[in-house]
Every structure is written in C-alpha cells, then in structure tokens.
Design a protein around this motif. Structure first.
Motif, PDB file in Angstrom:
ATOM      1  N   UNK A  68      51.539 -77.549  18.524  1.00 48.85           N
ATOM      2  CA  UNK A  68      52.332 -77.004  17.418  1.00 48.85           C
ATOM      3  C   UNK A  68      51.586 -77.150  16.095  1.00 48.85           C
ATOM      4  N   UNK A  69      50.578 -78.013  16.097  1.00 53.34           N
ATOM      5  CA  UNK A  69      49.803 -78.259  14.878  1.00 53.34           C
ATOM      6  C   UNK A  69      48.348 -77.914  15.125  1.00 53.34           C
ATOM      7  N   UNK A  70      47.652 -77.601  14.059  1.00 53.43           N
ATOM      8  CA  UNK A  70      46.223 -77.309  14.145  1.00 53.43           C
ATOM      9  C   UNK A  70      45.464 -78.598  14.472  1.00 53.43           C
ATOM     10  N   UNK A  71      44.448 -78.521  15.335  1.00 55.59           N
ATOM     11  CA  UNK A  71      43.674 -79.720  15.690  1.00 55.59           C
ATOM     12  C   UNK A  71      43.055 -80.421  14.478  1.00 55.59           C
ATOM     13  N   UNK A  72      42.757 -79.674  13.413  1.00 55.98           N
ATOM     14  CA  UNK A  72      42.165 -80.287  12.222  1.00 55.98           C
ATOM     15  C   UNK A  72      43.152 -81.088  11.390  1.00 55.98           C
ATOM     16  N   UNK A  73      44.442 -80.887  11.632  1.00 61.33           N
ATOM     17  CA  UNK A  73      45.453 -81.629  10.872  1.00 61.33           C
ATOM     18  C   UNK A  73      46.175 -82.665  11.726  1.00 61.33           C
ATOM     19  N   UNK A  74      45.707 -82.841  12.940  1.00 58.29           N
ATOM     20  CA  UNK A  74      46.357 -83.760  13.871  1.00 58.29           C
ATOM     21  C   UNK A  74      45.450 -84.950  14.134  1.00 58.29           C
ATOM     22  N   UNK A  75      45.884 -86.126  13.706  1.00 54.93           N
ATOM     23  CA  UNK A  75      45.045 -87.316  13.873  1.00 54.93           C
ATOM     24  C   UNK A  75      45.360 -88.036  15.182  1.00 54.93           C
ATOM     25  N   UNK A  76      44.409 -88.820  15.621  1.00 52.85           N
ATOM     26  CA  UNK A  76      44.601 -89.659  16.800  1.00 52.85           C
ATOM     27  C   UNK A  76      45.778 -90.605  16.553  1.00 52.85           C
ATOM     28  N   UNK A  77      45.912 -91.087  15.332  1.00 47.98           N
ATOM     29  CA  UNK A  77      47.019 -91.979  14.983  1.00 47.98           C
ATOM     30  C   UNK A  77      48.365 -91.282  15.194  1.00 47.98           C
ATOM     31  N   UNK A  78      48.478 -90.008  14.780  1.00 45.31           N
ATOM     32  CA  UNK A  78      49.725 -89.256  14.967  1.00 45.31           C
ATOM     33  C   UNK A  78      50.127 -89.249  16.439  1.00 45.31           C
ATOM     34  N   UNK A 113      41.762-106.622  11.731  1.00 42.36           N
ATOM     35  CA  UNK A 113      41.084-105.779  12.725  1.00 42.36           C
ATOM     36  C   UNK A 113      41.979-104.605  13.117  1.00 42.36           C
ATOM     37  N   UNK A 114      43.260-104.861  13.277  1.00 43.97           N
ATOM     38  CA  UNK A 114      44.203-103.784  13.609  1.00 43.97           C
ATOM     39  C   UNK A 114      44.275-102.761  12.474  1.00 43.97           C
ATOM     40  N   UNK A 115      44.171-103.228  11.235  1.00 43.69           N
ATOM     41  CA  UNK A 115      44.184-102.314  10.083  1.00 43.69           C
ATOM     42  C   UNK A 115      42.966-101.394  10.112  1.00 43.69           C
ATOM     43  N   UNK A 116      41.814-101.928  10.499  1.00 43.70           N
ATOM     44  CA  UNK A 116      40.604-101.089  10.601  1.00 43.70           C
ATOM     45  C   UNK A 116      40.746-100.050  11.704  1.00 43.70           C
ATOM     46  N   UNK A 117      41.317-100.464  12.824  1.00 44.26           N
ATOM     47  CA  UNK A 117      41.528 -99.522  13.929  1.00 44.26           C
ATOM     48  C   UNK A 117      42.513 -98.440  13.498  1.00 44.26           C
ATOM     49  N   UNK A 118      43.593 -98.838  12.861  1.00 44.63           N
ATOM     50  CA  UNK A 118      44.580 -97.868  12.385  1.00 44.63           C
ATOM     51  C   UNK A 118      43.932 -96.875  11.428  1.00 44.63           C
ATOM     52  N   UNK A 119      43.115 -97.362  10.526  1.00 48.47           N
ATOM     53  CA  UNK A 119      42.425 -96.498   9.570  1.00 48.47           C
ATOM     54  C   UNK A 119      41.506 -95.501  10.281  1.00 48.47           C
ATOM     55  N   UNK A 120      40.783 -95.973  11.277  1.00 49.46           N
ATOM     56  CA  UNK A 120      39.908 -95.088  12.051  1.00 49.46           C
ATOM     57  C   UNK A 120      40.710 -94.019  12.778  1.00 49.46           C
ATOM     58  N   UNK A 121      41.805 -94.420  13.391  1.00 49.38           N
ATOM     59  CA  UNK A 121      42.665 -93.472  14.101  1.00 49.38           C
ATOM     60  C   UNK A 121      43.262 -92.445  13.126  1.00 49.38           C
ATOM     61  N   UNK A 122      43.616 -92.885  11.929  1.00 51.06           N
ATOM     62  CA  UNK A 122      44.198 -91.967  10.943  1.00 51.06           C
ATOM     63  C   UNK A 122      43.174 -90.972  10.421  1.00 51.06           C
ATOM     64  N   UNK A 123      41.928 -91.375  10.350  1.00 49.81           N
ATOM     65  CA  UNK A 123      40.907 -90.489   9.788  1.00 49.81           C
ATOM     66  C   UNK A 123      40.233 -89.599  10.830  1.00 49.81           C
TER      67      UNK A 123
END
Length: 152
Positions: A68-78, A113-123
């Motif tokens: 439903x969303x474009x791959x460029x706007x969909x993060x691993x975190x989502x 460490x979890x914050x870094x992983x979350x940041x990576x997943x969000x980006x």
C-alpha cells in the motif's frame, strides 16, 4: 542471540518479496515459497501488515497481497513495529525499586544498543534493501554459470 522474532523476520522477508513484484498480487503460497517461511504462520504476519496499512489484501482468484506504500517510504522499523513492537528499556527490567526510572549501567548499555538498532531500522527503507549493491540480492539465488573445459 536473535535480534528479531520470527514474526519480524518473516514480515521483512514478505514485504521485500512483495516489493519485488509491484504489479502482481502475491498469494500466500507464492510468498511463503519465495521467502522460505511456513504459510500457516505467514498468513498471520501478512494480516498484521495489512491491519497496519502496509499491505493491501484482496480475496479471490485474482487477489493476493500488494504494497500500500511505496518501498522508498517504508522503513524496516515500520514493518517490525507492525508485527512485533520494538521495545526499549525504560525502567529496571528486574523491578528493583532502588533503580526507579534510572537504568543501571548494564541496562543503559543494552538500551543504547537498542537505540542504535532502532535508528538503523528507521533509516533503512525497503527500496534500499532492493537496490543496495552488495553482490547478493534479498531472497534471490543467482545462477552461477561455470565454464567447463572441453573434453579432449
């Protein structure tokens, strides 16, 4: 140590698979086969992704799952959040009253460490996973041709 639950891993695989087939609704069996996931469990993951607005589901012979969303706007975190919320440490996991809302050094390091992983997943977007050149592509085996020496 597993970083993601099975549901999180299957969800990422499924979304990557579906994104590789943007104009073809994908049936559960197709997705399960392509992602090497058990279909019975995968359907629950796909339903969670649909409820979260990441996938669209259509029944019937022409139906299946699409993004439903474009791959460029969909993060691993989502994707991970839709099936298995990523939890940070906010209070002492041991329930020690003396710690209150302060984390001890050990739990602070774990949460950092979890914050870094979350940041990576969000980006990281699904588009990036599909286009990042590493020599291998997600969920795709490359056919390797071997030149054979002629028989003498």
């Amino acid at each position: 140590m597993k970083l993601l639950s099975d549901a999180g891993e299957y969800a990422i695989r499924a979304v990557v698979w579906i994104a590789r087939h943007p104009h073809e609704p994908q049936k559960v069996k197709q997705i399960a086969g392509g992602t090497q996931t058990p279909a019975g469990y995968l359907i629950k993951v796909l339903q969670s992704l649909a409820r979260a607005g990441i996938l669209s589901a259509r029944r019937g012979s022409l139906g299946g799952f699409t993004l439903r969303r474009e791959p460029g706007s969909l993060s691993v975190f989502d994707i991970v959040q839709a099936v298995d919320a990523f939890e940070r440490i906010e209070t002492c996991p041991l329930g020690l009253v003396s710690h209150g809302k302060r984390l001890c050094p050990m739990h602070r390091q774990i949460d950092d460490a979890m914050a870094m992983i979350q940041s990576q997943f969000q980006s990281c977007t699904i588009k990036q996973l599909l286009t990042h050149a590493t020599g291998s592509q997600p969920l795709l085996e490359r056919l390797v041709t071997v030149k054979r020496k002629p028989k003498r």
